[in-house]
Design a protein around this motif. Structure first.
Motif, PDB file in Angstrom:
ATOM      1  N   LYS A  70      22.528  22.432  11.511  1.00 40.96           N
ATOM      2  CA  LYS A  70      23.385  23.497  12.241  1.00 40.96           C
ATOM      3  C   LYS A  70      24.441  22.755  12.968  1.00 40.96           C
ATOM      4  CE  LYS A  70      20.680  26.601  10.933  1.00 40.96           C
ATOM      5  NZ  LYS A  70      19.643  25.843  10.048  1.00 40.96           N
ATOM      6  N   SER A  71      24.801  21.481  12.733  1.00 42.87           N
ATOM      7  CA  SER A  71      25.956  20.734  13.109  1.00 42.87           C
ATOM      8  C   SER A  71      27.242  21.167  12.581  1.00 42.87           C
ATOM      9  CB  SER A  71      25.917  19.297  12.714  1.00 42.87           C
ATOM     10  OG  SER A  71      26.010  19.013  11.326  1.00 42.87           O
ATOM     11  N   PRO A  72      28.530  21.253  13.095  1.00 44.14           N
ATOM     12  CA  PRO A  72      29.540  21.843  12.482  1.00 44.14           C
ATOM     13  C   PRO A  72      29.740  21.633  10.976  1.00 44.14           C
ATOM     14  CG  PRO A  72      30.202  20.883  14.546  1.00 44.14           C
ATOM     15  CD  PRO A  72      28.862  20.554  14.129  1.00 44.14           C
ATOM     16  N   ALA A  73      30.276  22.657  10.317  1.00 45.19           N
ATOM     17  CA  ALA A  73      30.300  22.438   8.774  1.00 45.19           C
ATOM     18  C   ALA A  73      31.610  21.486   8.536  1.00 45.19           C
ATOM     19  CB  ALA A  73      30.711  23.892   8.228  1.00 45.19           C
ATOM     20  N   ALA A  74      31.369  20.466   7.594  1.00 44.09           N
ATOM     21  CA  ALA A  74      32.239  19.466   7.494  1.00 44.09           C
ATOM     22  C   ALA A  74      32.726  19.347   5.899  1.00 44.09           C
ATOM     23  CB  ALA A  74      31.597  18.169   7.681  1.00 44.09           C
ATOM     24  N   TRP A  75      33.045  20.434   5.311  1.00 46.53           N
ATOM     25  CA  TRP A  75      33.710  20.404   4.098  1.00 46.53           C
ATOM     26  C   TRP A  75      35.252  20.339   4.181  1.00 46.53           C
ATOM     27  CZ3 TRP A  75      31.175  25.028   0.588  1.00 46.53           C
ATOM     28  CH2 TRP A  75      29.736  24.573   0.405  1.00 46.53           C
ATOM     29  N   THR A  76      36.103  20.040   3.341  1.00 44.18           N
ATOM     30  CA  THR A  76      37.284  19.804   3.401  1.00 44.18           C
ATOM     31  C   THR A  76      38.249  21.098   3.200  1.00 44.18           C
ATOM     32  OG1 THR A  76      36.870  17.514   2.369  1.00 44.18           O
ATOM     33  CG2 THR A  76      39.248  18.569   2.335  1.00 44.18           C
ATOM     34  N   VAL A  77      39.001  21.202   4.446  1.00 41.21           N
ATOM     35  CA  VAL A  77      39.907  22.498   4.453  1.00 41.21           C
ATOM     36  C   VAL A  77      41.386  21.907   4.186  1.00 41.21           C
ATOM     37  CG1 VAL A  77      40.869  24.447   5.894  1.00 41.21           C
ATOM     38  CG2 VAL A  77      38.181  23.706   5.953  1.00 41.21           C
ATOM     39  N   ALA A  78      41.912  22.783   3.170  1.00 42.86           N
ATOM     40  CA  ALA A  78      43.394  22.172   3.033  1.00 42.86           C
ATOM     41  C   ALA A  78      43.951  23.318   2.148  1.00 42.86           C
ATOM     42  CB  ALA A  78      43.438  21.000   2.335  1.00 42.86           C
ATOM     43  N   ASN A  79      45.375  23.596   2.381  1.00 42.37           N
ATOM     44  CA  ASN A  79      46.056  24.547   1.584  1.00 42.37           C
ATOM     45  C   ASN A  79      45.587  26.016   1.403  1.00 42.37           C
ATOM     46  OD1 ASN A  79      48.032  22.485   0.979  1.00 42.37           O
ATOM     47  ND2 ASN A  79      46.590  21.649  -0.446  1.00 42.37           N
ATOM     48  N   GLY A  80      44.931  26.281   2.461  1.00 43.62           N
ATOM     49  CA  GLY A  80      44.235  27.701   2.722  1.00 43.62           C
ATOM     50  C   GLY A  80      42.759  27.994   2.071  1.00 43.62           C
ATOM     51  N   ALA A  81      42.112  26.793   1.697  1.00 47.18           N
ATOM     52  CA  ALA A  81      40.908  27.108   0.844  1.00 47.18           C
ATOM     53  C   ALA A  81      39.981  25.578   1.437  1.00 47.18           C
ATOM     54  CB  ALA A  81      41.200  26.557  -0.567  1.00 47.18           C
ATOM     55  N   VAL A  82      38.888  26.076   1.161  1.00 47.79           N
ATOM     56  CA  VAL A  82      37.823  25.032   1.664  1.00 47.79           C
ATOM     57  C   VAL A  82      37.011  24.554   0.233  1.00 47.79           C
ATOM     58  CG1 VAL A  82      35.982  26.780   1.978  1.00 47.79           C
ATOM     59  CG2 VAL A  82      35.811  24.459   2.838  1.00 47.79           C
ATOM     60  N   THR A  83      37.195  23.133   0.221  1.00 50.58           N
ATOM     61  CA  THR A  83      36.442  22.575  -0.853  1.00 50.58           C
ATOM     62  C   THR A  83      35.137  21.815  -0.607  1.00 50.58           C
ATOM     63  OG1 THR A  83      38.465  22.196  -1.886  1.00 50.58           O
ATOM     64  CG2 THR A  83      36.711  20.982  -2.635  1.00 50.58           C
ATOM     65  N   VAL A  84      34.104  22.137  -1.427  1.00 48.84           N
ATOM     66  CA  VAL A  84      32.574  21.739  -1.194  1.00 48.84           C
ATOM     67  C   VAL A  84      32.580  20.206  -1.057  1.00 48.84           C
ATOM     68  CG1 VAL A  84      30.555  21.539  -2.358  1.00 48.84           C
ATOM     69  CG2 VAL A  84      31.667  23.714  -2.836  1.00 48.84           C
ATOM     70  N   ASP A  85      32.032  19.481  -0.124  1.00 46.06           N
ATOM     71  CA  ASP A  85      31.717  18.344  -0.060  1.00 46.06           C
ATOM     72  C   ASP A  85      30.232  18.173  -0.350  1.00 46.06           C
ATOM     73  OD1 ASP A  85      31.006  15.636   0.673  1.00 46.06           O
ATOM     74  OD2 ASP A  85      32.621  15.826   2.367  1.00 46.06           O
ATOM     75  N   ALA A  87      28.350  15.594  -0.605  1.00 44.96           N
ATOM     76  CA  ALA A  87      27.520  14.768   0.405  1.00 44.96           C
ATOM     77  C   ALA A  87      27.106  15.347   1.471  1.00 44.96           C
ATOM     78  CB  ALA A  87      28.415  13.451   0.529  1.00 44.96           C
ATOM     79  N   LYS A  88      27.896  16.368   2.157  1.00 44.56           N
ATOM     80  CA  LYS A  88      27.460  16.865   3.283  1.00 44.56           C
ATOM     81  C   LYS A  88      26.422  18.074   3.096  1.00 44.56           C
ATOM     82  CE  LYS A  88      30.405  14.340   5.423  1.00 44.56           C
ATOM     83  NZ  LYS A  88      31.903  14.813   5.646  1.00 44.56           N
ATOM     84  N   GLY A  89      26.180  18.578   1.990  1.00 46.06           N
ATOM     85  CA  GLY A  89      25.223  19.585   1.734  1.00 46.06           C
ATOM     86  C   GLY A  89      25.636  21.166   2.121  1.00 46.06           C
ATOM     87  N   ASN A  90      24.706  22.082   1.945  1.00 41.68           N
ATOM     88  CA  ASN A  90      25.048  23.462   1.908  1.00 41.68           C
ATOM     89  C   ASN A  90      25.618  23.859   3.307  1.00 41.68           C
ATOM     90  OD1 ASN A  90      23.860  23.547  -0.481  1.00 41.68           O
ATOM     91  ND2 ASN A  90      22.008  24.332   0.205  1.00 41.68           N
ATOM     92  N   ILE A  91      26.420  24.527   3.519  1.00 37.98           N
ATOM     93  CA  ILE A  91      26.819  25.341   4.806  1.00 37.98           C
ATOM     94  C   ILE A  91      26.677  26.688   4.730  1.00 37.98           C
ATOM     95  CG2 ILE A  91      28.723  23.806   5.050  1.00 37.98           C
ATOM     96  CD1 ILE A  91      30.719  26.038   4.308  1.00 37.98           C
TER      97      ILE A  91
END
Length: 259
Positions: A70-85, A87-91
């Motif tokens: 339940k920590s802040p989601a840490a996938w990559t946000v760029a150019n209007g989209a979010v990309t799965v990371d 290594a960081k697991g499900n959000i």
């Protein structure tokens, strides 16, 4: 004598129904209240209508947390989209939902590699009931000229219902899911009162038509239910080695329970 003749020719019912119809009025079958709620549609098809909750606006993941801790989601946000990371697991969403309409858009990279289930694998869990892959999954996968088991291809209810059609676009093109989710209900003793159902449109094509679920998604074995209430919506960071996929334009409209 007239009634005897009418009965002989089978006309008594006809005259009776004609008499009743003459006494009925169109107004007798008009329903005026309660009026449906007003929902202003979006100016652009696919964007959020009035009253919807925007879960991802292309700028921030403030509506999402890590499914693990339940920590802040840490996938990559760029150019209007979010990309799965991966290594960081499900959000998953901070909020829990019960019945709803969900819209999301997803992109398989144009340079995707791998094959079968190892090609752009992800999923949307319509009720996340645990920290990992627990819940009810609609599969996300590159199913454009990519063969796999049909109850595991894109738009399947994973390991339960194959899609009614393969509406996949080729990698590099954005795809849409429009989903109506009706959560299962449980009685006071924890038994199943009514099963979950889901309707899915993939790129505007009906692929799940009020499909009845046998329980939560499992990779091995048969699905089953365990009691739960409203739950978050989860996006999967699948562990396959292919390049990660992206999402954009995610919103949800909460629905009242069916009467």
């Amino acid at each position: 004598m007239i009634r005897i003749l009418l009965r002989a020719f089978g006309l008594v019912g006809l005259f009776a129904s004609s008499s009743a119809l003459a006494q009925a009025r169109p107004e007798d079958t008009e329903v005026w209240n309660p009026k449906p709620m007003l929902v202003a549609p979006a100016a652009v098809v696919g964007e959020a209508p009035s009253g919807a909750i925007v879960l991802f606006d292309g700028k921030s993941l403030e509506q999402w947390v890590s499914s693990q801790d339940k920590s802040p989601a840490a996938w990559t946000v760029a150019n209007g989209a979010v990309t799965v990371d991966k290594a960081k697991g499900n959000i998953e969403t901070k909020r829990a939902f019960q019945d709803y309409q969900l819209h999301l858009e997803w992109l398989i990279p144009a340079d995707i590699d791998g094959s079968g289930q190892g090609r752009g694998n992800s999923g949307v869990f319509l009720a996340s009931t645990g920290p990992r892959d627990a819940g009810y999954e609609v599969q996300i996968l590159d199913s454009f000229e990519n063969q796999t088991y049909v109850n595991g291809q894109a738009a399947s209810v994973y390991k339960q219902h194959p899609p009614l059609a393969n509406a996949s676009r080729k990698p590099g093109e954005w795809q849409t899911y429009d989903i109506v989710w009706r959560a299962p209900r449980f009685n006071a003793a924890g038994g199943l009162a009514s099963p979950a159902t889901v309707t899915v449109l993939h790129n505007g094509v009906l692929v799940q038509d009020n499909a009845v679920l046998a329980g939560e998604t499992v990779y091995i074995g048969k699905p089953s239910y365990k009691p739960h209430g409203p739950a978050p919506i989860k996006l999967q960071a699948h562990g396959d080695p292919s390049r990660p996929i992206s999402f954009r334009n995610i919103w949800v409209r909460e629905l009242s329970p069916r009467p």
